[in-house]
Design a protein around this motif. Structure first.
Motif, short mmCIF file in Angstrom:
data_model
loop_
_atom_site.label_atom_id
_atom_site.label_comp_id
_atom_site.label_asym_id
_atom_site.label_seq_id
_atom_site.Cartn_x
_atom_site.Cartn_y
_atom_site.Cartn_z
N SER A 42 0.82 -1.21 0.00
CA SER A 42 0.00 0.00 0.00
C SER A 42 0.85 1.26 0.00
CB SER A 42 -0.94 0.02 1.21
OG SER A 42 -0.22 -0.03 2.41
N SER A 43 2.16 1.12 0.26
CA SER A 43 3.06 2.28 0.20
C SER A 43 4.49 1.78 -0.01
CB SER A 43 2.98 3.11 1.49
OG SER A 43 3.47 2.39 2.59
N ALA A 44 5.13 2.35 -1.02
CA ALA A 44 6.53 2.01 -1.30
C ALA A 44 7.45 3.18 -1.02
CB ALA A 44 6.67 1.59 -2.77
N ASP A 45 6.89 4.27 -0.44
CA ASP A 45 7.66 5.51 -0.27
C ASP A 45 7.66 5.99 1.18
OD1 ASP A 45 4.99 6.14 -0.10
OD2 ASP A 45 5.11 7.93 -1.39
N SER A 46 7.63 5.05 2.12
CA SER A 46 7.56 5.40 3.54
C SER A 46 8.96 5.53 4.14
CB SER A 46 6.76 4.34 4.30
OG SER A 46 6.66 4.68 5.66
N LEU A 47 9.20 6.68 4.77
CA LEU A 47 10.48 6.96 5.42
C LEU A 47 10.36 6.71 6.91
CD1 LEU A 47 13.33 8.32 4.70
CD2 LEU A 47 12.33 10.41 5.65
N GLY A 48 11.38 6.11 7.51
CA GLY A 48 11.42 5.90 8.95
C GLY A 48 12.55 6.69 9.57
N ALA A 49 12.39 7.08 10.83
CA ALA A 49 13.44 7.78 11.58
C ALA A 49 13.75 6.97 12.83
CB ALA A 49 13.00 9.18 11.95
#
Length: 248
Positions: free
Chosen positions: A178-185
């Motif tokens: 559902s999302s291929a552009d998720s950034l994590g911190a």
């Protein structure tokens, strides 16, 4: 006797989420549209895994910010995917380059992770928002490190080489359908090689349609403030906050 409220129709739920609900059916299978959408999202996820971090574009977006490029010990993308351990280690010459960069309280590492797509789209706005918030605190930030073929733990080695008290690793999260552009911190206090994941705090789903960059930067800055005050991060920080709400 009062009746329980009726469950909302599936179409109403579908309007609230990107998850695959209320797809319908065609006989015993999915409708063509749903099957094609699944194939497209799967292709996007695969593309994100094999994508490259656009360092030149990121440096232009951060043109007034000092940056340092480095590489992990993984020679290329194929080795990076086969050997997670190499993605956690600095490549040749990286530690020496960082050692001469001067000390700072916070090391900010931008790493491609498993979705350089997420980094290319979201990392620069988060970095800018975070630097603005750190400028209002007593925490100094070192040069922004652009790390290719890198995993979260590489930030520990980078922060150690910089002499930083904390590290923020902005990294492309594993793509979902559902999302291929998720950034994590991933935020860690007193990082060092061998730091367990239980000592990290994570702010995830930073993307369009998820957590906005400004909100993510606010959460990261708040975590760093709590970490400086308590000297803890990860599970230990959560336990302290749970026992002493006034820390928040």
């Amino acid at each position: 006797m009062t009746r329980a409220p009726a469950a909302p129709p599936l179409k109403s739920l579908a309007a609230l989420t990107q998850a695959r609900v209320a797809l319908g059916r065609a006989g015993a299978g999915q409708p063509t549209r749903a099957a094609q959408a699944f194939a497209l999202d799967h292709a996007r996820a695969r593309e994100a895994v094999w994508s490259a971090m656009e360092c030149d574009t990121l440096e232009r977006a951060l043109q007034d910010v000092r940056t340092i490029r480095l590489h992990s010990a993984a020679a290329d993308r194929a080795e990076y995917l086969r050997r997670p351990d190499l993605g956690r280690r600095l490549g040749p010459g990286a530690a020496a380059a960082l050692a001469g960069a001067g000390g700072a309280d916070v090391a900010i590492v931008v790493a491609d992770g498993l979705s350089a797509t997420a980094v290319n789209l979201n990392a620069a706005p988060v970095v800018r928002a975070l630097l603005a918030r750190l400028a209002q605190t007593r925490l100094t930030a070192g040069p922004v490190i652009l790390a290719e073929q890198a995993r979260v733990a590489l930030g520990d080695a980078a922060a150690t080489a910089l002499g930083a008290r904390a590290v923020v690793v902005l990294i492309g999260e594993r793509p979902g359908l559902s999302s291929a552009d998720s950034l994590g911190a991933y935020v860690t206090w007193a990082p060092a090689p061998g730091t367990p994941d239980s000592r990290r705090n994570c702010v995830s789903n930073i993307r369009d349609g998820g957590l906005p960059p400004d909100a993510a930067a606010a959460q990261i800055a708040a975590l760093l403030s709590d970490m400086r005050r308590t000297g803890q991060s990860g599970v230990a920080l959560k336990d302290l906050v749970a026992r002493a709400p006034e820390i928040e």
